[in-house]
Design an enzyme around this catalytic site. Structure first.
Site, PDB file in Angstrom:
ATOM      1  N   GLU A  59       0.839  -1.212   0.000  1.00  0.00           N
ATOM      2  CA  GLU A  59       0.000   0.000   0.000  1.00  0.00           C
ATOM      3  C   GLU A  59       0.871   1.258   0.000  1.00  0.00           C
ATOM      4  O   GLU A  59       0.810   2.090   0.918  1.00  0.00           O
ATOM      5  CB  GLU A  59      -0.936  -0.003   1.207  1.00  0.00           C
ATOM      6  CG  GLU A  59      -1.916  -1.154   1.187  1.00  0.00           C
ATOM      7  CD  GLU A  59      -3.007  -1.030   2.223  1.00  0.00           C
ATOM      8  OE1 GLU A  59      -2.768  -0.443   3.296  1.00  0.00           O
ATOM      9  OE2 GLU A  59      -4.113  -1.526   1.972  1.00  0.00           O
ATOM     10  N   GLU A  94      -5.376  -8.442  -0.655  1.00  0.00           N
ATOM     11  CA  GLU A  94      -6.059  -8.175   0.617  1.00  0.00           C
ATOM     12  C   GLU A  94      -7.541  -7.915   0.362  1.00  0.00           C
ATOM     13  O   GLU A  94      -7.876  -7.066  -0.453  1.00  0.00           O
ATOM     14  CB  GLU A  94      -5.499  -6.948   1.337  1.00  0.00           C
ATOM     15  CG  GLU A  94      -4.127  -7.125   1.902  1.00  0.00           C
ATOM     16  CD  GLU A  94      -3.680  -5.917   2.709  1.00  0.00           C
ATOM     17  OE1 GLU A  94      -4.540  -5.223   3.291  1.00  0.00           O
ATOM     18  OE2 GLU A  94      -2.464  -5.657   2.728  1.00  0.00           O
TER      19      GLU A  94
HETATM   20  C1  BGP Z   1      -4.395  -2.593   5.084  1.00  0.00           C
HETATM   21  C2  BGP Z   1      -3.043  -3.167   5.487  1.00  0.00           C
HETATM   22  C3  BGP Z   1      -3.083  -4.419   6.234  1.00  0.00           C
HETATM   23  C4  BGP Z   1      -4.335  -4.647   7.073  1.00  0.00           C
HETATM   24  C5  BGP Z   1      -5.598  -4.075   6.466  1.00  0.00           C
HETATM   25  C6  BGP Z   1      -6.763  -4.037   7.439  1.00  0.00           C
HETATM   26  O1  BGP Z   1      -4.273  -1.209   5.057  1.00  0.00           O
HETATM   27  O2  BGP Z   1      -2.247  -3.406   4.319  1.00  0.00           O
HETATM   28  O3  BGP Z   1      -1.891  -4.459   6.988  1.00  0.00           O
HETATM   29  O4  BGP Z   1      -4.132  -4.297   8.364  1.00  0.00           O
HETATM   30  O5  BGP Z   1      -5.426  -2.804   5.969  1.00  0.00           O
HETATM   31  O6  BGP Z   1      -6.682  -2.859   8.205  1.00  0.00           O
HETATM   32  P1  BGP Z   1      -6.802  -2.940   9.800  1.00  0.00           P
HETATM   33  O7  BGP Z   1      -5.855  -4.015  10.216  1.00  0.00           O
HETATM   34  O8  BGP Z   1      -6.426  -1.598  10.274  1.00  0.00           O
HETATM   35  O9  BGP Z   1      -8.240  -3.321  10.095  1.00  0.00           O
END
Ligand code: BGP
Length: 515
Positions: A207, A403
């Protein structure tokens, strides 16, 4: 002759109802990040990382989560003085570092074809500027990749996923310092060489657009008052340019060191819809989408877009580039685009509408047509079809969803061997999003794979909560890191296992029981 609207377009909805299986060799799997799953923050020579100083701060306010992802000098000093993992969830996380062999057995039982994961840079170069790598760290990932391959699981590896040696943050200023480009290039060449033949899919930065949204998490830039008269976004754009250069150097190194491997970029795809059909909102949404996509423009097309260059002119942001930088970016573009998709956002020229609900990395306008998760993130499966088609049409390079998933407060029921988590809501989330993925494939999109976020329950990036659970495997730890650490298969585990085994044919099937 009166003009009559083309009756087909007026009444004919976009085609839908694709069915059947997914492409042969589709890389089904799950995904996580070293800093959110491994723990073992000080084991076997690992140095402190930028994630190890983020404390757990219970908050009910999930609209603006970036405040939880920053770090000040005082916070870092306090964290460095704090021994052990108490209060710092990412130091112990899911203890994957010590339980990985049992976890890989579960991944094999799930039938995963790929595991998207990351290497902790601070395991390989504990301070980032070390003269030599840490052999214990190199060995850990070599054993892991070897075992994954033995189990038929393709590692898809992110070189830096919100994690860099803390020493580079405190002594060099993180990615704002051009010297970090050289340290990253050394790190990249080290892992490309060591894992040649074991890793065939590399992602450079997770990201990469996070650096602008949250400079500490994305770029290792400590939260400080900006110098007078300097646009606070200046540091983010400079750090981001250094990361683009580093990514291009890593891509160049991969071509030379591991020619059988493919290199991808990785974007948090923030799809923006216009709040109304007013042309001003349409143009605003197009601008916001282009300000998200300029990152993939650089890494896929090899150049900065007109949109972001206009933004720099309009704001006076000056990005320092060295001679040869733009030629380097142009000559070392990636093979595929990987991205995260959780929800869609809304754009409007009416600023008072903003801040109404949460989202991955920043808050947005509430879309009246969409429900939200417990954390306020829009639930928008069709948005994934839109994003896939949009990326494919813009770039015509293979895509990879690395993701997608639902963070939720799961409830563990039963005792001992009867423990279970009935997460039908997560199965519904996956089913609805994968139905749209199937539509997009039918639309002609070239999609390499889909790795659902989490796999295991892990510590959330933004709120540092274990109780914001994403996995198909429950991990018996709480927000304070207390618990047995046992792994329990959720209902979604059984459903996903059947889906992978059928290459998507059982997408409409009811959740499997704990068979
Ligand atoms: C994205 C990241 C991940 C993951 C996901 C969910 O931004 O690449 O690392 O964490 O978000 O977000 P969160 O864990 O804050 O719920």
């Amino acid at each position: 002759m009166t003009h009559t609207a083309d009756k087909r377009t007026a009444t004919d909805p976009s085609p839908h109802g694709a069915s059947g299986t997914f492409p042969d060799g589709f890389l089904w799997g799950t995904a996580f990040a070293a800093n959110q799953v491994e723990g073992g923050f000080d084991q076997d020579g690992k140095g402190l990382s930028q994630a190890d100083v983020i404390p757990f701060r219970k908050t009910g306010d999930y609209v603006d989560i970036t405040s939880l992802m920053k770090a000040t000098d005082a916070q870092i000093a306090e964290a460095i003085a704090s021994p052990g993992a108490a209060g710092y969830p990412k130091r112990s996380a899911s203890d994957f570092y010590n339980r990985w062999e049992g976890d890989v057995k579960l991944f094999a039982e799930l039938g995963m074809k790929s595991l998207r994961m990351s290497i902790a840079w601070s395991r390989i170069f504990p301070n980032g500027d070390d003269a030599a790598p840490n052999e214990e760290g190199l060995l850990f990932y070599e054993r892991l990749f070897t075992r994954l391959r033995e189990r038929g699981i393709e590692p898809v590896v992110t070189m830096s996923h919100y994690e860099m040696p803390l020493h580079l943050v405190t002594e060099y200023g993180g990615w704002s310092n051009r010297a970090v480009v050289g340290f990253f290039e050394t790190y990249a060449k080290t892992i490309l060489t060591r894992y040649r033949g074991l890793v065939r899919y590399w992602l450079t930065f997770n990201e990469i657009n996070t650096t602008l949204i949250e400079p500490y998490t994305g770029g290792g830039i400590i939260e400080r008052e900006p110098a007078d008269g300097v646009d606070p976004r200046q540091a983010g754009y400079q750090a981001l340019h250094h990361q683009f250069v580093a990514s291009a150097l890593a891509t160049k190194a991969a071509r030379e060191i591991a020619p059988d491997a493919q290199v991808g970029c990785m974007l948090a795809r923030m799809a923006h819809y216009p709040a109304t059909s007013a042309p001003a909102d349409i143009v605003r949404a197009q601008w916001d989408n282009n300000m998200n996509l300029f990152h993939t423009d650089v890494q896929v097309r090899g150049r900065y877009s007109g949109t972001v260059r206009r933004f720099w002119r309009d704001t006076g942001i000056q990005v320092a580039m060295e001679p040869g930088d733009e030629a380097l970016l142009a000559a070392n573009t990636v093979d595929f685009i990987s991205f995260s998709y959780y929800m869609s956002l809304v754009s409007s020229v009416s600023p008072e509408l903003y801040g109404a609900t949460g989202g991955n990395l920043f808050s947005t306008i509430k879309n009246p047509h969409l429900q939200t998760t417990e954390w306020g993130w829009h639930l928008d499966p069709e948005g994934l079809r839109y994003v896939l088609n949009d990326l494919w049409d813009r770039y015509q390079v293979p895509l990879f969803i690395v993701e997608n998933g639902l963070g939720a407060t799961d409830v563990l029921e039963g005792t001992g061997a009867d423990r279970a988590v009935h997460d039908e809501y997560r199965i519904d989330y996956f089913r609805q999003h994968l139905q749209q993925v199937r539509e997009a494939i039918e639309d002609g999109v070239d999609l390499l794979g889909y790795t659902s976020w989490g796999g295991l329950d892990i510590v959330s990036a933004s709120t540092s909560q274990m109780t914001k659970r994403y996995g198909v495997i429950y991990v018996d730890f709480d927000d304070e890191g207390a618990g047995s650490g046992d792994r329990i298969r959720k209902d979604s585990f059984h459903w996903y296992r059947e889906l992978i085994a059928s290459n998507g044919a059982t997408l409409e099937a009811l959740p499997a029981t704990g068979a």
